[in-house]
Design a protein around this motif. Structure first.
Motif, PDB file in Angstrom:
ATOM      1  N   TRP A  37     -12.868  -3.708  -2.872  1.00 46.58           N
ATOM      2  CA  TRP A  37     -11.429  -3.459  -2.747  1.00 46.58           C
ATOM      3  C   TRP A  37     -11.224  -1.733  -2.655  1.00 46.58           C
ATOM      4  O   TRP A  37     -12.088  -1.067  -2.703  1.00 46.58           O
ATOM      5  CB  TRP A  37     -10.730  -3.952  -4.005  1.00 46.58           C
ATOM      6  CG  TRP A  37     -10.945  -2.972  -5.436  1.00 46.58           C
ATOM      7  CD1 TRP A  37      -9.827  -2.180  -5.810  1.00 46.58           C
ATOM      8  CD2 TRP A  37     -11.985  -3.074  -6.026  1.00 46.58           C
ATOM      9  NE1 TRP A  37     -10.506  -1.614  -6.932  1.00 46.58           N
ATOM     10  CE2 TRP A  37     -11.735  -1.981  -7.029  1.00 46.58           C
ATOM     11  CE3 TRP A  37     -13.050  -3.832  -6.359  1.00 46.58           C
ATOM     12  CZ2 TRP A  37     -12.638  -1.936  -8.147  1.00 46.58           C
ATOM     13  CZ3 TRP A  37     -14.208  -3.485  -7.350  1.00 46.58           C
ATOM     14  CH2 TRP A  37     -13.938  -2.509  -8.433  1.00 46.58           C
ATOM     15  N   SER A  38     -10.204  -1.604  -2.179  1.00 47.96           N
ATOM     16  CA  SER A  38      -9.771  -0.148  -1.844  1.00 47.96           C
ATOM     17  C   SER A  38      -8.458   0.254  -2.146  1.00 47.96           C
ATOM     18  O   SER A  38      -7.300  -1.005  -2.397  1.00 47.96           O
ATOM     19  CB  SER A  38      -9.750   0.158  -0.461  1.00 47.96           C
ATOM     20  OG  SER A  38      -8.784  -0.802   0.325  1.00 47.96           O
ATOM     21  N   VAL A  39      -8.254   1.184  -2.922  1.00 48.62           N
ATOM     22  CA  VAL A  39      -6.597   1.700  -3.093  1.00 48.62           C
ATOM     23  C   VAL A  39      -6.016   2.839  -2.643  1.00 48.62           C
ATOM     24  O   VAL A  39      -6.961   3.864  -2.657  1.00 48.62           O
ATOM     25  CB  VAL A  39      -6.745   1.849  -4.719  1.00 48.62           C
ATOM     26  CG1 VAL A  39      -5.455   2.245  -5.165  1.00 48.62           C
ATOM     27  CG2 VAL A  39      -7.451   0.667  -5.630  1.00 48.62           C
ATOM     28  N   THR A  40      -5.078   2.924  -2.055  1.00 45.92           N
ATOM     29  CA  THR A  40      -4.714   4.239  -1.307  1.00 45.92           C
ATOM     30  C   THR A  40      -3.097   4.306  -1.635  1.00 45.92           C
ATOM     31  O   THR A  40      -2.321   3.554  -2.033  1.00 45.92           O
ATOM     32  CB  THR A  40      -4.888   4.142   0.196  1.00 45.92           C
ATOM     33  OG1 THR A  40      -4.089   2.959   0.562  1.00 45.92           O
ATOM     34  CG2 THR A  40      -6.336   3.891   0.530  1.00 45.92           C
ATOM     35  N   PRO A  41      -2.781   5.480  -1.628  1.00 42.67           N
ATOM     36  CA  PRO A  41      -1.040   5.782  -1.648  1.00 42.67           C
ATOM     37  C   PRO A  41      -0.458   5.142  -0.555  1.00 42.67           C
ATOM     38  O   PRO A  41      -0.963   4.530   0.651  1.00 42.67           O
ATOM     39  CB  PRO A  41      -0.970   7.429  -1.163  1.00 42.67           C
ATOM     40  CG  PRO A  41      -2.351   7.647  -1.765  1.00 42.67           C
ATOM     41  CD  PRO A  41      -3.431   6.838  -1.327  1.00 42.67           C
ATOM     42  N   ALA A  42       0.847   4.450  -0.503  1.00 43.93           N
ATOM     43  CA  ALA A  42       1.080   3.760   0.703  1.00 43.93           C
ATOM     44  C   ALA A  42       2.945   4.125   0.409  1.00 43.93           C
ATOM     45  O   ALA A  42       3.307   4.658  -0.175  1.00 43.93           O
ATOM     46  CB  ALA A  42       1.196   2.453   0.393  1.00 43.93           C
ATOM     47  N   ASP A  43       3.391   3.542   1.588  1.00 41.11           N
ATOM     48  CA  ASP A  43       5.005   3.177   1.363  1.00 41.11           C
ATOM     49  C   ASP A  43       5.224   2.183   1.062  1.00 41.11           C
ATOM     50  O   ASP A  43       4.351   1.047   0.912  1.00 41.11           O
ATOM     51  CB  ASP A  43       5.726   3.862   2.961  1.00 41.11           C
ATOM     52  CG  ASP A  43       5.086   3.535   4.056  1.00 41.11           C
ATOM     53  OD1 ASP A  43       4.675   2.280   3.777  1.00 41.11           O
ATOM     54  OD2 ASP A  43       5.142   4.096   4.933  1.00 41.11           O
ATOM     55  N   ALA A  44       6.599   1.649   1.465  1.00 39.91           N
ATOM     56  CA  ALA A  44       7.021   0.154   1.054  1.00 39.91           C
ATOM     57  C   ALA A  44       6.440  -0.725   1.940  1.00 39.91           C
ATOM     58  O   ALA A  44       6.312  -2.020   1.888  1.00 39.91           O
ATOM     59  CB  ALA A  44       8.566   0.131   1.113  1.00 39.91           C
ATOM     60  N   ALA A  45       5.993  -0.250   3.316  1.00 41.87           N
ATOM     61  CA  ALA A  45       5.493  -1.151   4.304  1.00 41.87           C
ATOM     62  C   ALA A  45       3.727  -1.305   4.268  1.00 41.87           C
ATOM     63  O   ALA A  45       3.203  -2.236   4.965  1.00 41.87           O
ATOM     64  CB  ALA A  45       5.641  -0.686   5.588  1.00 41.87           C
ATOM     65  N   GLY A  46       3.172  -0.474   3.466  1.00 44.92           N
ATOM     66  CA  GLY A  46       1.688  -0.333   3.440  1.00 44.92           C
ATOM     67  C   GLY A  46       1.088   0.767   3.394  1.00 44.92           C
ATOM     68  O   GLY A  46       1.817   2.010   3.320  1.00 44.92           O
ATOM     69  N   PRO A  47      -0.348   0.859   3.440  1.00 47.87           N
ATOM     70  CA  PRO A  47      -0.779   2.176   3.497  1.00 47.87           C
ATOM     71  C   PRO A  47      -0.409   3.131   4.394  1.00 47.87           C
ATOM     72  O   PRO A  47      -0.350   2.908   5.598  1.00 47.87           O
ATOM     73  CB  PRO A  47      -2.453   2.079   3.784  1.00 47.87           C
ATOM     74  CG  PRO A  47      -2.485   0.537   3.412  1.00 47.87           C
ATOM     75  CD  PRO A  47      -1.257  -0.034   3.674  1.00 47.87           C
ATOM     76  N   ASP A  48      -0.112   4.429   4.050  1.00 47.36           N
ATOM     77  CA  ASP A  48       0.534   5.506   5.001  1.00 47.36           C
ATOM     78  C   ASP A  48      -0.342   6.633   5.416  1.00 47.36           C
ATOM     79  O   ASP A  48       0.134   7.790   5.812  1.00 47.36           O
ATOM     80  CB  ASP A  48       1.906   6.001   4.318  1.00 47.36           C
ATOM     81  CG  ASP A  48       1.527   6.722   2.846  1.00 47.36           C
ATOM     82  OD1 ASP A  48       0.487   6.866   2.497  1.00 47.36           O
ATOM     83  OD2 ASP A  48       2.436   7.012   2.297  1.00 47.36           O
TER      84      ASP A  48
END
Length: 345
Positions: A37-48
């Motif tokens: 798995w991966s974890v990233t910052p995002a906005d409401a739509a997905g990874p940004d």
């Protein structure tokens, strides 16, 4: 049963760093399909596209943001979500406290769900909130957010719980007066002597840089000594970020230095601070003097040996001359005696 085994041993794996947040983290249970798995910052739509989260926030205020958890495996997985205080390790890489240690700062300011279930090959966006206490001190406060899975591995007949985490850095700058400050402590020098008199030695210099202010510092500088300039960190080394209250140790080696008895030098520091707008400003540079004793023992011993040989040769030459003079005087004396005897006849 699993809870009992997890209490017996929990191991935190995988550094929580912004630079690795976008990569997949493999973790396998004792049986079944491995989890990635991966974890990233995002906005409401997905990874940004961000690799870390940074926000300037007023004391008593809050801000909302998002993270995205992507399941790269072929089975549905429920990931545990957690936030904790962050720090930079000795290598200059960001990490966060393991789950068995209690946070006391920015890790407690983050509110997010306890878990998230992600379908195979899917991505789920999770909102989280950062709330700054009204009495929070101005400056930089570091935390991390991670998604983890637990697995149980058997060893020596006992189950061992293993927590594997992947996440990213969350840096909160509490607004107010910023006061960057630092000091250089524990300076130590040593000269590594080469006992071959025709080979130079090396100088070792170590010191600590302590962040005494309230902002994150990126530490860099130059060691000037023996006509050489040694930059730290090196071009191939990781940037050295130091959070308020933290310190970073540096050890530098200068090769090919002849022992000249006393060698002075300077540690020149020029840290930088990143502003809330992302710009870097240089903190007032400083210079710390260093001094190295480099006694040329091999060269002195060689010189003393040469002097002793020369003195021995001179003494031997003088002794031979005195012996020759004595032989000549003896011959002359015998000649005079022979002449005297001839005269009596």
């Amino acid at each position: 049963m699993i809870r009992t085994m997890l209490r017996s041993a929990t191991v935190a794996l995988a550094l929580v760093a912004g630079l690795i947040a976008a990569t997949a983290a493999p973790a396998a249970a004792e049986e079944g399909t491995p989890v990635s798995w991966s974890v990233t910052p995002a906005d409401a739509a997905g990874p940004d596209g961000r690799v870390s989260v940074e926000h300037p926030i007023d004391p008593g205020a809050e801000t909302q943001d998002h993270l995205a958890v992507r399941n790269l495996g072929s089975e549905e997985v429920t990931f545990r979500l957690a936030a904790a205080d962050g720090f930079y390790n000795d290598n200059g890489r960001f990490d966060m406290l393991p789950s068995d240690q209690q946070s006391v700062d920015a890790g407690t300011w983050i509110d997010l769900p306890e878990s998230v279930t992600v379908p195979p090959g899917g991505t789920v966006v999770v909102p989280f909130t950062i709330t700054v206490p009204e009495k929070a001190e101005p400056g930089d406060h570091a935390a991390g957010i991670a998604a983890s899975v637990l697995s149980v591995k058997q060893g020596d007949g006992a189950g061992v719980g293993v927590e594997s985490r992947v996440g990213f850095r969350v840096m909160t700058r509490v607004t107010g007066e910023l006061a960057p400050a630092y000091s250089v402590t524990n300076v130590a020098t040593d000269y590594d002597l080469s006992w071959n008199p025709i080979r130079p030695g090396s100088i070792d210099v170590s010191f600590d840089v302590v962040n005494e202010g309230n902002t994150r510092l990126e530490v860099s500088g130059v060691l000037e000594i023996a006509g050489r300039s040694i930059a730290f960190p090196g071009k191939t080394e990781h940037p050295q970020d130091v959070l308020p209250g933290e310190s970073r140790s540096f050890s530098l080696t200068v090769d090919q230095v002849w022992p000249l008895l006393a060698i002075p030098g300077e540690i020149e520091l020029a840290p930088t601070v990143t502003t809330a707008g992302g710009e870097e400003t240089t903190v007032a540079p400083s210079s710390t003097g260093v001094f190295v004793w480099a006694v040329p023992w091999p060269q002195l011993l060689l010189l003393i040996g040469m002097v002793l040989v020369a003195m021995a040769l001179l003494w031997r030459r003088g002794r031979s001359r005195r012996r020759l003079d004595a032989l000549l005087e003896q011959a002359r004396e015998e000649g005079r005696r022979d002449l005297a005897m001839e005269g009596r006849r």
